[in-house]
Design an enzyme around this catalytic site. Structure first.
Site, PDB file in Angstrom:
ATOM      1  CG  HIS A 162     -10.038  -1.066  -0.169  1.00  0.00           C
ATOM      2  ND1 HIS A 162      -9.130  -0.882   1.097  1.00  0.00           N
ATOM      3  CD2 HIS A 162     -11.535  -0.616  -0.315  1.00  0.00           C
ATOM      4  CE1 HIS A 162      -9.630  -1.398   1.583  1.00  0.00           C
ATOM      5  NE2 HIS A 162     -11.253  -1.636   0.940  1.00  0.00           N
ATOM      6  CB  SER A 199      -1.204  -0.288   0.786  1.00  0.00           C
ATOM      7  OG  SER A 199      -1.377   0.784   1.472  1.00  0.00           O
TER       8      SER A 199
END
Length: 217
Positions: free
Chosen positions: A63, A7
């Protein structure tokens, strides 16, 4: 095979191109998209995806931790996301949005917060490419994994296997060197890691080490 999806939430955003190049041995690049409403933080717009997809070989998964995801889905698909993950808690018509994602040419994923029961997936699981179990409450990086989410991962993995579903099982939040074996043993096969990788002095080595640890798990 266990996949690693770093991430960029914890990357140095002033040197983002260099930060992305450090983790090219990973499998996916994970974008935590936050709107300041569903979660108490704001992050990356679709322009980030559009810019980064041209400087990496890694496929991008977005996401969407946002309210009204139906507005965001076309933006992130057009920007170049290969996978779009929506939060089940924000969806009034989950099946419709999953089909929207697929019609736009992306893999479809659904994410569940720690306190959201697995039963919400009962009638959608066969249609999914991925399920993301949040192992922390979303909104911030650097949190500790909530132990109660591990049995949840295990139960979902058993359901996927028993029914022969083809979806992957991803976990996000608090992944570290101490719990990676437990998560993989429970059935996770995609690992999101931000702090673990980008706070390491050598992110490239951290990606390789995480893959190695996961393989041993």
């Amino acid at each position: 095979m266990i996949e690693v999806a770093p991430s960029i939430l914890n990357a140095d955003l002033l040197h983002l191109e260099a930060e992305v190049q450090k983790i090219q041995e990973a499998d996916w690049l994970h974008f935590d998209v936050m709107d300041g409403h569903f979660v108490p933080n704001m992050t990356f717009g679709p322009m980030f995806v559009s810019a980064i997809k041209d400087i990496t070989r890694l496929p991008i998964e977005a996401h969407l931790m946002v309210e009204q995801p139906e507005t965001f889905i076309p933006w992130y698909a057009k920007a170049g996301s290969k996978r779009i993950i929506i939060q089940v808690e924000t969806c009034k018509h989950l099946h419709r949005l999953v089909q929207m994602i697929k019609e736009l040419g992306c893999e479809a994923g659904v994410a569940l917060n720690p306190a959201t029961p697995l039963e919400v997936l009962d009638y959608i699981l066969p249609d999914l490419d991925l399920v993301l179990i949040m192992t922390v409450n979303p909104g911030y990086g650097g949190q500790k994994l909530i132990p109660e989410t591990i049995p949840k991962v295990r139960r979902l993995a058993e359901t996927i296997k028993a029914n022969g579903f083809g979806c992957k099982l991803e976990v996000d939040g608090g992944v570290n060197w101490e719990n990676v074996h437990t998560l993989v043993e429970a059935g996770a096969n995609v690992l999101v890691a931000g702090t673990l990788i980008y706070k390491d002095p050598d992110p490239a080595a951290a990606v390789k080490r995480l893959k190695h640890c996961a393989a041993l798990g």
